[in-house]
Design an enzyme around this catalytic site. Structure first.
Site, PDB file in Angstrom:
ATOM      1  N   HIS A 128       0.873  -1.172   0.000  1.00 32.07           N
ATOM      2  CA  HIS A 128       0.000   0.000   0.000  1.00 32.07           C
ATOM      3  C   HIS A 128       0.917   1.230   0.000  1.00 32.07           C
ATOM      4  O   HIS A 128       2.031   1.175   0.522  1.00 32.07           O
ATOM      5  CB  HIS A 128      -0.823  -0.051   1.292  1.00 32.07           C
ATOM      6  CG  HIS A 128      -1.917   0.957   1.414  1.00 32.07           C
ATOM      7  ND1 HIS A 128      -1.681   2.256   1.788  1.00 32.07           N
ATOM      8  CD2 HIS A 128      -3.262   0.849   1.250  1.00 32.07           C
ATOM      9  CE1 HIS A 128      -2.843   2.900   1.839  1.00 32.07           C
ATOM     10  NE2 HIS A 128      -3.812   2.072   1.519  1.00 32.07           N
ATOM     11  N   ASP A 205       3.034  -4.679   8.129  1.00 29.57           N
ATOM     12  CA  ASP A 205       1.811  -3.903   7.968  1.00 29.57           C
ATOM     13  C   ASP A 205       0.643  -4.880   8.093  1.00 29.57           C
ATOM     14  O   ASP A 205       0.371  -5.651   7.172  1.00 29.57           O
ATOM     15  CB  ASP A 205       1.837  -3.207   6.598  1.00 29.57           C
ATOM     16  CG  ASP A 205       0.505  -2.574   6.219  1.00 29.57           C
ATOM     17  OD1 ASP A 205      -0.487  -2.746   6.953  1.00 29.57           O
ATOM     18  OD2 ASP A 205       0.454  -1.905   5.170  1.00 29.57           O
ATOM     19  N   GLN A 208      -4.547  -5.401   6.900  1.00 34.12           N
ATOM     20  CA  GLN A 208      -5.514  -6.310   6.282  1.00 34.12           C
ATOM     21  C   GLN A 208      -5.462  -7.715   6.878  1.00 34.12           C
ATOM     22  O   GLN A 208      -6.189  -8.602   6.423  1.00 34.12           O
ATOM     23  CB  GLN A 208      -5.275  -6.387   4.764  1.00 34.12           C
ATOM     24  CG  GLN A 208      -5.387  -5.067   4.041  1.00 34.12           C
ATOM     25  CD  GLN A 208      -6.803  -4.495   4.071  1.00 34.12           C
ATOM     26  OE1 GLN A 208      -7.782  -5.199   4.333  1.00 34.12           O
ATOM     27  NE2 GLN A 208      -6.919  -3.192   3.809  1.00 34.12           N
ATOM     28  N   LYS A 231     -10.509  -0.929  10.847  1.00 31.44           N
ATOM     29  CA  LYS A 231     -10.675  -2.122  10.011  1.00 31.44           C
ATOM     30  C   LYS A 231     -10.993  -3.362  10.854  1.00 31.44           C
ATOM     31  O   LYS A 231     -11.277  -4.425  10.315  1.00 31.44           O
ATOM     32  CB  LYS A 231      -9.415  -2.358   9.172  1.00 31.44           C
ATOM     33  CG  LYS A 231      -9.183  -1.267   8.113  1.00 31.44           C
ATOM     34  CD  LYS A 231      -8.156  -1.703   7.093  1.00 31.44           C
ATOM     35  CE  LYS A 231      -7.438  -0.555   6.424  1.00 31.44           C
ATOM     36  NZ  LYS A 231      -8.216   0.093   5.370  1.00 31.44           N
ATOM     37  N   CYS A 369      -4.787   2.621  -3.570  1.00 32.55           N
ATOM     38  CA  CYS A 369      -3.544   3.139  -2.981  1.00 32.55           C
ATOM     39  C   CYS A 369      -2.394   2.165  -3.188  1.00 32.55           C
ATOM     40  O   CYS A 369      -1.565   1.960  -2.302  1.00 32.55           O
ATOM     41  CB  CYS A 369      -3.706   3.449  -1.493  1.00 32.55           C
ATOM     42  SG  CYS A 369      -5.042   4.579  -1.174  1.00 32.55           S
TER      43      CYS A 369
END
Lengths: 411, 157
Positions: A128, A205, A208, A231, A369
């Site tokens: 991202h 990261d 997700q 999220k 993104c």
């Protein structure tokens, strides 16, 4: 169906989400934009209302009752986040604004301290923008270089290439756990092991991944792990940066102000202990407490059960979408989270998005993104349906019908 | 052409727009041009390359309007190219002004407003605020192109 999914009472779970009980353009809302943000259960909404209705106060300052209540709840949220990630201690949990903020913190603090001319940072093709730009700018500032792990056509990292990129010049690896576009689940344990064998720390990261699977930072072995509250069914503007305490201890503060100090004179300031060193100013107290409620909510359902249920949804969605002529799925990794990115012959993703919206179906269209990734697949944009544990197979059927409509309009 | 009356699309994918999308006009590149601009929207990948050829009287004799992206930008780019042919740059600017006014939902004074022709179909896009930028990109290219042409003229004069 597996036992894990048949025991999953999705109808009951959906009742917890007031936003899902509405009509959009005259059709029942089918919310398939969970990778952008998740919906909030009533328990999280109630927690926020309760905080502002009964406990609102500043933390770690007042001796009065409200301040004590707010402080207790704020600290409890940190413990909840620690358990969620299985971190070794609460002081390894830094509340940040979100994943982007957490990555920026590490880039500014750890990155600035450790990077010099000729050094290298490794990222991947599927990052991202939030996990590209902070490193790119840092490299420009320091005369260092960004190295990018390539991927195959299925959207999987080329581990051999990664091996080659790891050199004595490598100072950090920063990699996504799950791709927001492809859904690829990266082999973090292996990536960390390979980096650590050369003394290189790894940031993950987890934006997700945290909403969809059990994350154990000690098992992964990573040095930093970041995710966003919004999220994982929590509020916006709050997230978590996990860092190993020895690394965090040695890092300079990122932003300066109150709360992050022990003592201040006009000559010098002594910084506070972890985690407060990295939390200057009045924090997002309500957000942190709301995040605690959100983590409790999804943990009560069970992250392994959520993963199993979503995997079944993904399998069903993949099967149905693959059968549509002129539709191509982007991202077909063997290990994959619940993301269905696709393009259609002769139809731009924006047109897909608008026609589906008329059917009450919310998906994301655009470059997500991740422009370098779009370039890798030679597409300007994709349509992306991203699933959560409150979605159903019936909703995937509605999506497929909506896509049939797109084909009808553009035939 | 299916009209899907049961779909609340307000005619977004109606006959005129889909006709220009499927059979875009004036897409061939010009070998030489007096105005040439390219505009790009990085958020969605929409792109338009506009070329305009003027005669000695300053009238638009040839247009090439090549666009990539969704149906809205492609249809607008095609309709705009058709509408620009034969106009002076002042008339093109007035057309641009009238189109933007229509997209804002404003009505211009009848006598001064140029004929929008097929472009009238684009007013449906007002129902989709996030898509308005798709319809405006070719016009942005026109504005940027005319501006740099005028600057070039001023420098030569």
């Amino acid at each position: 169906m597996t036992t894990a999914t048949s025991a999953f009472d999705v109808a009951r779970i959906r009742e917890d989400f007031p936003v899902l009980q509405q009509m959009v353009n005259g059709k029942p809302l089918v919310y398939l934009d969970n990778a952008a943000t998740s919906q909030k259960p009533q328990s999280v909404i109630d927690t926020l209302v309760h905080y502002y209705t009964s406990d609102n106060s500043n933390v770690h300052r007042g001796v009065h009752t409200l301040s004590q209540r707010a402080t207790e709840d704020y600290d409890a949220a940190r413990s909840t986040a620690r358990q969620f990630l299985n971190a070794a201690s609460d002081q390894e949990i830094i509340f940040v604004k979100g994943t982007t903020d957490g990555i920026n913190l590490v880039a500014h603090s750890y990155g600035r301290q450790h990077l010099g001319p000729g050094d290298e940072i490794i990222i991947s093709t599927m990052e991202h923008h939030s996990n590209i730009i902070p490193w790119q700018v840092l490299c420009q500032e320091k005369g260092a270089h960004l190295r990018v792990i390539p991927i195959n056509d299925a959207g999987e990292l080329l581990i051999d290439e990664y091996e080659r990129l790891l050199t004595p010049r490598t100072k950090l690896v920063s990699i996504t756990h799950v791709s927001n576009v492809l859904g690829t689940i990266n082999p973090i344990e292996q990536i960390v092991e390979m980096a650590h064998s050369r003394g290189v720390p790894v940031l993950v990261d987890g934006a997700q991944a945290a909403p969809h699977m059990a994350v154990d930072v000690q098992k992964l072995g990573c040095d930093f792990y970041v995710f966003s509250g919004h999220k994982v069914c929590g509020p916006t503007g709050i997230g978590v940066l996990y860092g190993k305490s020895d690394l965090l201890e040695a890092m300079p503060p990122y932003q300066l102000g109150s709360e992050m100090i022990k003592s201040v004179t006009f000559e010098r300031t002594i910084y506070n202990d972890l985690p407060y060193k990295f939390e200057p100013g009045t924090p997002h107290i309500a957000g942190a407490i709301g995040l605690g409620a959100a983590i409790s909510y999804i943990s009560d359902i069970g992250m392994d059960r959520i993963f199993a249920y979503e995997s079944e949804l993904l399998r069903y969605g993949t099967e149905r979408l693959s059968a549509i002529g002129g539709l191509t799925l982007i991202g077909t990794a063997a290990k994959k989270g619940s993301v269905l990115s696709f393009v259609m012959d002769g139809v731009h993703p924006h047109d897909i998005g608008t026609i589906l919206d008329a059917e009450g179906i919310a998906i994301r269209t655009g470059h997500h993104c991740a422009q370098p990734l779009m370039d890798r697949f030679g597409v300007p944009a994709t349509a992306r349906a991203s699933l959560a544990f409150y979605n159903t197979k019936e909703e995937i059927d509605v999506l497929v019908k909506g896509i049939d409509r797109v084909i009808e309009v553009f035939s | 052409m299916p009209q899907l009356p049961d779909v609340p699309l307000h005619g977004l994918y109606g006959e005129s727009i889909m006709d220009h999308f499927r059979s875009p006009r004036h897409r061939s590149a010009l070998a030489s041009s007096d105005i040439e601009t390219e505009e790009f929207n990085p958020f969605c990948g929409d792109r338009v390359i506009l070329q305009i050829k003027l005669d000695d009287a300053g009238r638009i004799t040839q247009v090439s309007s090549r666009s990539e992206g969704c149906s809205i930008i492609q249809a607008t780019a095609s309709m705009m190219a058709e509408a620009l042919l034969g106009k002076s740059l002042a008339q093109a600017a007035a057309l641009d002004h009238a189109f933007r006014a229509m997209m804002r939902g404003e009505s211009l004074e009848q006598e001064s407003a140029p004929e929008l022709g097929d472009l009238v179909a684009m007013q449906v896009v007002r129902e989709y605020p996030v898509r308005i930028k798709c319809a405006l990109l070719p016009w942005l290219a026109l504005e940027v192109g005319m501006e740099s042409h005028q600057l070039g003229q001023a420098e030569r004069d």
